[in-house]
Scaffold this motif. Structure first.
Motif, PDB file in Angstrom:
ATOM      1  N   GLN A 175       0.838  -1.192   0.000  1.00  0.00           N
ATOM      2  CA  GLN A 175       0.000   0.000   0.000  1.00  0.00           C
ATOM      3  C   GLN A 175       0.875   1.244   0.000  1.00  0.00           C
ATOM      4  N   LYS A 176       0.556   2.205  -0.887  1.00  0.00           N
ATOM      5  CA  LYS A 176       1.289   3.474  -0.929  1.00  0.00           C
ATOM      6  C   LYS A 176       0.499   4.511  -0.157  1.00  0.00           C
ATOM      7  N   ALA A 177       1.188   5.196   0.739  1.00  0.00           N
ATOM      8  CA  ALA A 177       0.569   6.262   1.531  1.00  0.00           C
ATOM      9  C   ALA A 177       1.475   7.480   1.474  1.00  0.00           C
ATOM     10  N   GLY A 178       1.114   8.447   0.662  1.00  0.00           N
ATOM     11  CA  GLY A 178       1.982   9.610   0.475  1.00  0.00           C
ATOM     12  C   GLY A 178       3.252   9.192  -0.229  1.00  0.00           C
ATOM     13  N   ASP A 179       4.401   9.484   0.394  1.00  0.00           N
ATOM     14  CA  ASP A 179       5.697   9.088  -0.169  1.00  0.00           C
ATOM     15  C   ASP A 179       6.192   7.776   0.424  1.00  0.00           C
ATOM     16  N   SER A 180       5.381   7.148   1.237  1.00  0.00           N
ATOM     17  CA  SER A 180       5.788   5.919   1.909  1.00  0.00           C
ATOM     18  C   SER A 180       5.125   4.691   1.286  1.00  0.00           C
ATOM     19  N   PHE A 181       5.793   3.551   1.448  1.00  0.00           N
ATOM     20  CA  PHE A 181       5.253   2.267   0.999  1.00  0.00           C
ATOM     21  C   PHE A 181       5.158   1.340   2.202  1.00  0.00           C
ATOM     22  N   TRP A 182       4.044   0.619   2.276  1.00  0.00           N
ATOM     23  CA  TRP A 182       3.818  -0.268   3.402  1.00  0.00           C
ATOM     24  C   TRP A 182       3.481  -1.668   2.902  1.00  0.00           C
ATOM     25  N   LYS A 183       4.004  -2.655   3.619  1.00  0.00           N
ATOM     26  CA  LYS A 183       3.605  -4.040   3.392  1.00  0.00           C
ATOM     27  C   LYS A 183       2.611  -4.396   4.488  1.00  0.00           C
ATOM     28  N   VAL A 184       1.411  -4.777   4.083  1.00  0.00           N
ATOM     29  CA  VAL A 184       0.331  -5.038   5.029  1.00  0.00           C
ATOM     30  C   VAL A 184      -0.021  -6.520   5.005  1.00  0.00           C
ATOM     31  N   SER A 185      -0.033  -7.125   6.168  1.00  0.00           N
ATOM     32  CA  SER A 185      -0.426  -8.530   6.290  1.00  0.00           C
ATOM     33  C   SER A 185      -1.624  -8.627   7.222  1.00  0.00           C
ATOM     34  N   ILE A 186      -2.662  -9.337   6.774  1.00  0.00           N
ATOM     35  CA  ILE A 186      -3.877  -9.517   7.571  1.00  0.00           C
ATOM     36  C   ILE A 186      -4.024 -11.002   7.888  1.00  0.00           C
ATOM     37  N   THR A 210       9.510   1.473   2.578  1.00  0.00           N
ATOM     38  CA  THR A 210       9.846   2.609   1.710  1.00  0.00           C
ATOM     39  C   THR A 210      11.270   2.511   1.177  1.00  0.00           C
ATOM     40  N   GLU A 211      12.232   2.235   2.056  1.00  0.00           N
ATOM     41  CA  GLU A 211      13.635   2.161   1.635  1.00  0.00           C
ATOM     42  C   GLU A 211      13.846   0.989   0.681  1.00  0.00           C
ATOM     43  N   PHE A 212      13.175  -0.122   0.975  1.00  0.00           N
ATOM     44  CA  PHE A 212      13.276  -1.293   0.090  1.00  0.00           C
ATOM     45  C   PHE A 212      12.775  -0.958  -1.313  1.00  0.00           C
ATOM     46  N   LYS A 213      11.634  -0.251  -1.398  1.00  0.00           N
ATOM     47  CA  LYS A 213      11.065   0.107  -2.702  1.00  0.00           C
ATOM     48  C   LYS A 213      11.975   1.067  -3.455  1.00  0.00           C
ATOM     49  N   LYS A 214      12.619   1.978  -2.716  1.00  0.00           N
ATOM     50  CA  LYS A 214      13.545   2.919  -3.360  1.00  0.00           C
ATOM     51  C   LYS A 214      14.740   2.160  -3.942  1.00  0.00           C
ATOM     52  N   THR A 215      15.259   1.213  -3.150  1.00  0.00           N
ATOM     53  CA  THR A 215      16.391   0.406  -3.624  1.00  0.00           C
ATOM     54  C   THR A 215      15.983  -0.417  -4.835  1.00  0.00           C
ATOM     55  N   GLU A 216      14.772  -0.962  -4.786  1.00  0.00           N
ATOM     56  CA  GLU A 216      14.246  -1.759  -5.891  1.00  0.00           C
ATOM     57  C   GLU A 216      14.159  -0.923  -7.171  1.00  0.00           C
ATOM     58  N   GLN A 217      13.704   0.311  -7.033  1.00  0.00           N
ATOM     59  CA  GLN A 217      13.600   1.205  -8.193  1.00  0.00           C
ATOM     60  C   GLN A 217      14.970   1.541  -8.760  1.00  0.00           C
ATOM     61  N   ILE A 218      15.952   1.753  -7.858  1.00  0.00           N
ATOM     62  CA  ILE A 218      17.322   2.058  -8.301  1.00  0.00           C
ATOM     63  C   ILE A 218      17.898   0.872  -9.070  1.00  0.00           C
ATOM     64  N   LEU A 219      17.698  -0.343  -8.538  1.00  0.00           N
ATOM     65  CA  LEU A 219      18.212  -1.547  -9.196  1.00  0.00           C
ATOM     66  C   LEU A 219      17.525  -1.781 -10.538  1.00  0.00           C
TER      67      LEU A 219
END
Length: 203
Positions: free
Chosen positions: A29-40, A61-70
Protein backbone atom coordinates in the motif's frame (compact mmCIF):
# COMPACT_ATOMS: atom_id res chain seq x y z
CA UNK A 1 0.08 4.29 7.19
CA UNK A 2 -3.56 4.49 5.96
CA UNK A 3 -4.90 8.04 5.93
CA UNK A 4 -7.35 8.39 3.06
CA UNK A 5 -10.88 7.08 2.64
CA UNK A 6 -9.83 5.14 -0.45
CA UNK A 7 -7.09 3.39 1.52
CA UNK A 8 -9.54 2.50 4.32
CA UNK A 9 -11.97 1.11 1.73
CA UNK A 10 -9.18 -1.04 0.30
CA UNK A 11 -8.32 -2.31 3.79
CA UNK A 12 -11.96 -3.24 4.39
CA UNK A 13 -12.02 -5.11 1.06
CA UNK A 14 -8.90 -7.03 2.02
CA UNK A 15 -10.39 -7.90 5.44
CA UNK A 16 -13.53 -9.21 3.71
CA UNK A 17 -11.39 -11.28 1.35
CA UNK A 18 -9.41 -12.59 4.32
CA UNK A 19 -12.65 -13.59 6.07
CA UNK A 20 -13.88 -15.44 2.96
CA UNK A 21 -10.58 -17.20 2.21
CA UNK A 22 -9.92 -17.88 5.93
CA UNK A 23 -6.21 -17.39 5.24
CA UNK A 24 -3.52 -14.70 5.41
CA UNK A 25 -3.61 -11.88 2.86
CA UNK A 26 -0.54 -9.73 2.15
CA UNK A 27 -0.41 -6.67 -0.08
CA UNK A 28 1.47 -3.42 -0.60
CA UNK A 29 0.00 0.00 0.00
CA UNK A 30 1.29 3.47 -0.93
CA UNK A 31 0.57 6.26 1.53
CA UNK A 32 1.98 9.61 0.47
CA UNK A 33 5.70 9.09 -0.17
CA UNK A 34 5.79 5.92 1.91
CA UNK A 35 5.25 2.27 1.00
CA UNK A 36 3.82 -0.27 3.40
CA UNK A 37 3.61 -4.04 3.39
CA UNK A 38 0.33 -5.04 5.03
CA UNK A 39 -0.43 -8.53 6.29
CA UNK A 40 -3.88 -9.52 7.57
CA UNK A 41 -4.28 -12.70 9.62
CA UNK A 42 -7.65 -14.20 10.61
CA UNK A 43 -8.11 -15.30 14.24
CA UNK A 44 -10.46 -18.25 14.89
CA UNK A 45 -12.45 -19.24 17.94
CA UNK A 46 -12.82 -22.80 19.23
CA UNK A 47 -15.56 -23.57 16.73
CA UNK A 48 -13.50 -22.41 13.76
CA UNK A 49 -15.28 -19.12 13.14
CA UNK A 50 -13.31 -15.95 12.35
CA UNK A 51 -13.77 -13.63 15.31
CA UNK A 52 -11.12 -10.97 14.67
CA UNK A 53 -8.15 -10.01 12.51
CA UNK A 54 -4.55 -9.15 13.28
CA UNK A 55 -2.97 -6.58 10.96
CA UNK A 56 0.77 -5.99 10.65
CA UNK A 57 2.17 -2.92 8.90
CA UNK A 58 5.81 -2.87 7.74
CA UNK A 59 7.43 0.25 6.34
CA UNK A 60 9.14 -0.87 3.09
CA UNK A 61 9.85 2.61 1.71
CA UNK A 62 13.64 2.16 1.63
CA UNK A 63 13.28 -1.29 0.09
CA UNK A 64 11.07 0.11 -2.70
CA UNK A 65 13.55 2.92 -3.36
CA UNK A 66 16.39 0.41 -3.62
CA UNK A 67 14.25 -1.76 -5.89
CA UNK A 68 13.60 1.21 -8.19
CA UNK A 69 17.32 2.06 -8.30
CA UNK A 70 18.21 -1.55 -9.20
CA UNK A 71 15.48 -1.71 -11.84
CA UNK A 72 16.76 1.54 -13.39
CA UNK A 73 20.33 0.18 -13.35
CA UNK A 74 19.17 -3.04 -15.03
CA UNK A 75 17.33 -1.14 -17.74
CA UNK A 76 20.39 1.06 -18.32
CA UNK A 77 22.64 -2.03 -18.55
CA UNK A 78 20.30 -3.59 -21.12
CA UNK A 79 20.32 -0.36 -23.15
CA UNK A 80 24.13 -0.21 -23.03
CA UNK A 81 24.30 -3.85 -24.18
CA UNK A 82 21.91 -3.05 -27.05
CA UNK A 83 24.02 -0.03 -28.09
CA UNK A 84 27.20 -2.13 -27.91
CA UNK A 85 25.69 -4.82 -30.12
CA UNK A 86 24.45 -2.19 -32.57
CA UNK A 87 27.90 -0.57 -32.68
CA UNK A 88 29.67 -3.89 -33.24
CA UNK A 89 27.22 -4.84 -35.97
CA UNK A 90 27.61 -1.51 -37.79
CA UNK A 91 31.40 -1.54 -37.36
CA UNK A 92 31.63 -5.07 -38.76
CA UNK A 93 29.58 -4.12 -41.82
CA UNK A 94 31.70 -1.00 -42.40
CA UNK A 95 34.95 -2.99 -42.18
CA UNK A 96 33.76 -5.73 -44.50
CA UNK A 97 33.41 -3.31 -47.44
CA UNK A 98 37.11 -2.28 -47.67
CA UNK A 99 38.19 -5.84 -46.83
CA UNK A 100 36.46 -7.13 -49.96
CA UNK A 101 38.62 -4.76 -52.01
CA UNK A 102 41.80 -5.78 -50.18
CA UNK A 103 41.12 -9.47 -50.77
CA UNK A 104 40.32 -8.87 -54.42
CA UNK A 105 43.56 -7.01 -55.12
CA UNK A 106 45.59 -9.52 -53.08
CA UNK A 107 44.27 -12.33 -55.29
CA UNK A 108 45.09 -10.37 -58.45
CA UNK A 109 48.64 -9.68 -57.20
CA UNK A 110 49.07 -13.35 -56.32
CA UNK A 111 48.15 -14.33 -59.87
CA UNK A 112 50.37 -11.71 -61.59
CA UNK A 113 53.51 -11.76 -59.42
CA UNK A 114 56.18 -14.24 -60.49
CA UNK A 115 58.82 -13.56 -57.82
CA UNK A 116 58.39 -16.41 -55.26
CA UNK A 117 58.99 -14.22 -52.18
CA UNK A 118 56.62 -11.49 -53.31
CA UNK A 119 54.03 -14.08 -54.36
CA UNK A 120 54.21 -15.57 -50.86
CA UNK A 121 53.64 -12.10 -49.38
CA UNK A 122 50.55 -11.62 -51.56
CA UNK A 123 49.24 -15.02 -50.45
CA UNK A 124 49.85 -14.06 -46.81
CA UNK A 125 47.91 -10.81 -47.28
CA UNK A 126 45.07 -12.79 -48.82
CA UNK A 127 45.04 -15.38 -46.03
CA UNK A 128 45.23 -12.74 -43.30
CA UNK A 129 42.41 -10.83 -44.97
CA UNK A 130 40.24 -13.94 -45.09
CA UNK A 131 40.94 -14.56 -41.42
CA UNK A 132 39.88 -11.01 -40.59
CA UNK A 133 36.71 -11.48 -42.63
CA UNK A 134 35.90 -14.59 -40.60
CA UNK A 135 36.53 -12.61 -37.41
CA UNK A 136 34.09 -9.95 -38.60
CA UNK A 137 31.57 -12.68 -39.34
CA UNK A 138 32.02 -13.98 -35.79
CA UNK A 139 31.32 -10.49 -34.41
CA UNK A 140 28.19 -10.28 -36.54
CA UNK A 141 27.14 -13.70 -35.27
CA UNK A 142 27.62 -12.47 -31.69
CA UNK A 143 25.41 -9.44 -32.29
CA UNK A 144 22.78 -11.67 -33.88
CA UNK A 145 22.90 -14.05 -30.90
CA UNK A 146 22.42 -11.16 -28.45
CA UNK A 147 19.55 -9.85 -30.55
CA UNK A 148 17.96 -13.30 -30.65
CA UNK A 149 18.24 -13.41 -34.44
CA UNK A 150 20.99 -16.01 -34.77
CA UNK A 151 20.20 -19.14 -36.73
CA UNK A 152 22.18 -22.35 -37.16
CA UNK A 153 22.45 -23.60 -40.75
CA UNK A 154 22.74 -27.38 -40.72
CA UNK A 155 24.08 -29.07 -43.83
CA UNK A 156 26.06 -32.17 -44.83
CA UNK A 157 29.67 -31.20 -44.06
CA UNK A 158 32.99 -32.92 -44.66
CA UNK A 159 35.02 -32.30 -41.48
CA UNK A 160 38.50 -32.98 -42.93
CA UNK A 161 38.06 -30.17 -45.46
CA UNK A 162 37.21 -27.67 -42.72
CA UNK A 163 40.16 -28.75 -40.55
CA UNK A 164 42.49 -28.43 -43.56
CA UNK A 165 41.19 -24.90 -44.23
CA UNK A 166 41.89 -23.93 -40.61
CA UNK A 167 45.34 -25.49 -40.89
CA UNK A 168 46.13 -23.49 -44.05
CA UNK A 169 45.02 -20.27 -42.34
CA UNK A 170 47.20 -20.75 -39.25
CA UNK A 171 50.25 -22.72 -40.35
CA UNK A 172 52.25 -19.59 -41.30
CA UNK A 173 51.54 -17.99 -37.94
CA UNK A 174 52.62 -21.17 -36.19
CA UNK A 175 55.82 -21.28 -38.24
CA UNK A 176 56.66 -17.65 -37.41
CA UNK A 177 56.25 -18.43 -33.71
CA UNK A 178 58.42 -21.54 -34.01
CA UNK A 179 55.50 -23.91 -33.40
CA UNK A 180 55.16 -27.25 -35.15
CA UNK A 181 51.85 -27.62 -36.99
CA UNK A 182 51.02 -30.40 -39.39
CA UNK A 183 47.95 -31.97 -40.96
CA UNK A 184 47.30 -35.48 -42.22
CA UNK A 185 44.03 -35.97 -44.06
CA UNK A 186 42.03 -39.11 -43.48
CA UNK A 187 41.75 -41.41 -46.46
CA UNK A 188 38.04 -41.62 -45.80
CA UNK A 189 35.60 -38.72 -45.92
CA UNK A 190 34.11 -37.77 -42.54
CA UNK A 191 30.60 -36.45 -43.09
CA UNK A 192 28.62 -34.70 -40.34
CA UNK A 193 25.33 -32.82 -40.32
CA UNK A 194 26.41 -29.52 -38.78
CA UNK A 195 26.95 -25.79 -39.34
CA UNK A 196 30.24 -25.57 -41.25
CA UNK A 197 30.86 -21.93 -40.25
CA UNK A 198 30.45 -22.67 -36.55
CA UNK A 199 32.74 -25.70 -36.82
CA UNK A 200 35.40 -23.52 -38.50
CA UNK A 201 35.11 -20.96 -35.69
CA UNK A 202 35.38 -23.65 -33.02
CA UNK A 203 38.46 -25.12 -34.68
Amino acid sequence: GFISEAQMNMLNEKITACRESRSEITFEQKAGDSFWKVSIYPVFDDTGDVIRFVIFNSDITEFKKTEQILRHAEEKAKEMSRLKSSFLGNMSHELRTPMVGILGFAEILGERITDPEQKQMAELINMSGKRLMKTLDMILDLTRIEAGKFSVNISRTEISTIVFDVYMNFRRQASVKGLAMDFHKSEKFIWVDTDSTLIWQIM
